[in-house]
Enzyme design. Structure first.
Site, short mmCIF file in Angstrom:
data_model
loop_
_atom_site.label_atom_id
_atom_site.label_comp_id
_atom_site.label_asym_id
_atom_site.label_seq_id
_atom_site.Cartn_x
_atom_site.Cartn_y
_atom_site.Cartn_z
N GLY A 73 6.02 -3.30 3.21
CA GLY A 73 5.77 -3.73 4.69
C GLY A 73 6.07 -5.23 4.73
CG ASP A 74 5.35 -9.54 7.35
OD1 ASP A 74 6.37 -9.47 7.95
OD2 ASP A 74 4.54 -10.38 6.85
CG HIS A 122 -7.45 3.74 1.24
ND1 HIS A 122 -8.51 3.18 1.41
CD2 HIS A 122 -6.47 3.09 0.89
CE1 HIS A 122 -8.39 1.88 1.14
NE2 HIS A 122 -7.10 1.75 0.81
N GLY A 139 0.97 -1.20 -0.12
CA GLY A 139 0.09 -0.10 0.11
C GLY A 139 0.70 1.22 0.00
CG ASP A 147 -1.33 -0.57 9.34
OD1 ASP A 147 -2.05 0.24 9.42
OD2 ASP A 147 -1.11 -1.70 8.65
CB THR A 203 3.35 -0.32 7.41
OG1 THR A 203 2.33 -0.51 8.09
CG2 THR A 203 4.39 -0.66 8.62
N GLY A 256 -4.92 -0.15 10.72
CA GLY A 256 -3.93 -0.59 11.64
C GLY A 256 -3.67 -2.13 11.33
NE ARG A 257 -3.61 -6.34 7.32
CZ ARG A 257 -4.37 -6.73 6.87
NH1 ARG A 257 -5.51 -6.20 6.50
NH2 ARG A 257 -5.23 -8.08 6.82
#
Length: 363
Positions: A117-118, A287, A14, A142, A140, A185-186
């Site tokens: 990110g991951d 978003h 993202g 997050d 990220t 934040g997931r």
């Protein structure tokens, strides 16, 4: 010093405020400090697969520091180790990572800086295992990547959420409403926790602390009994109740991470309206947290990350991700970083302080 004449960059996953600042810092450091060339693959790993890249120099990166998004564009569905193809009307997956390795060689790149990110960094780790000289940069909003104290984009997301809370406060007060703000934040509650404290929320609901809606309602009714006829609730999209349920918006089958969270804010608003009697409204920030110009803090952090990533590459320290350790740039292995979420400590200082000032977490 490693024998590097050209480095390549790509951005995956993202978008995030500060991506362009990383690209700018890495490019300028490579050119100014080391006199080497820089290229950027477009659209993340898809660009690596297609061999689609551009030259990065002082002209192409001019003016991008304050701009949101990424000038290299991005994709969060293109895993070259599990790439989708249509065969006889069915989707099959193949490992096409060798194509990416070959395109990196054709471009003349001696090292690859992967900003993501991951999921993006997992592929970076896998390319490193194939012998590609890789340096990772943690990205990220997050703030949930392990081994680093902060990721760029997080501060901007918190600032956006805090401003939203400031605006919701006036409407909540004027109409005696319960205003619920759902943030991203997931599975980690960092944005909700920081924005909730900064924005004066009365309740903060995060994934790390399963919530009892009755206890949140009790907090709001207590405020009403004390003459406060409005309340502000911040909820992280990955929040789950004490029964363990999590609200899933949809499933995206062709994505490496198919679960799309969203909707828990509406659920909590509906339940609180019934339990408390106040009109309740939910705002899903979505978003808006990802876009726009990065804060000054994120611009500085992104610049530090981008520049240090090039330094690590020139030192030949591949297979690592740059990290922030306190106030110092450092690094850790991609092997150690991948697959470990950094979550809010339910017994940590920030949660304790928030509870000290009367914030309810629903526990």
């Amino acid at each position: 010093m490693a024998n590097i004449k050209k480095i390549a960059l790509l951005t995956g996953g993202g978008d995030c405020p500060g991506l362009n600042a990383v690209i700018r810092a890495a490019t300028r450091t490579a050119i100014v400090e080391y006199g080497i060339e820089v290229i950027g693959f477009l659209n993340g790993y898809r660009g690596l697969y297609n061999g689609n890249w551009i030259e990065l120099d002082a002209k192409t990166i001019s003016g991008i520091l304050p701009v949101g998004g990424t000038m290299l564009y991005s994709s969060n569905k293109d895993n070259l180790f599990k790439f989708p193809f249509e065969v006889d009307g069915e989707t099959v997956y193949r490992d096409v990572s060798d194509v990416g390795v070959e395109n990196l060689k054709r471009a003349g790149a001696d090292a690859l800086l992967i900003i993501g990110g991951d999921g993006t960094l997992t592929s970076g780790r896998d390319f490193w295992r194939k012998g590609v000289p890789v340096i990772g940069v943690p990205k990220t909003i997050d703030n949930d990547l392990s081994c680093t104290d902060s990721t760029f984009g997080f501060d901007t997301a918190v600032a956006v959420a805090t401003e939203a809370l400031d605006r919701l406060h006036t409407t909540a007060c004027s109409h005696h409403r319960i205003m619920v703000l759902e943030v991203m934040g997931r599975y980690a509650g960092w944005i909700a926790l920081h924005a909730g404290i900064a924005g004066g929320a009365d309740a903060i609901i995060i994934p790390e602390i399963p919530y009892d809606i009755e206890k949140v309602a009790s907090k709001i009714n207590e405020r009403k009994a004390n003459g406060k006829d409005f309340s502000i609730v911040v909820v992280s999209e990955g929040a789950k109740s004490i029964t363990g349920e999590m609200v899933v918006q949809k499933i995206v089958a062709d994505s490496p991470d198919p679960i799309r969270l969203g909707g828990v804010g509406n659920k909590i608003a509906d339940e609180l309206e019934k339990l408390c009697g106040n009109e309740a409204r939910a705002t899903i920030l979505g978003h808006l947290q990802r876009g726009g110009s990065p804060t000054a803090y994120d611009r500085v952090l992104s610049t530090r990350y981008g520049s240090y990533a090039v330094e690590l590459a020139m030192q030949g320290k591949f297979g690592n991700m740059v990290t922030l350790d306190g106030d110092t740039m450092s690094y850790d292995t991609l092997e150690n970083v991948i697959g470990k979420n950094k979550n809010v400590d339910p017994d940590g200082e920030l949660v304790r302080i928030a509870k000290n000032i009367g914030v309810c977490f629903g526990d």
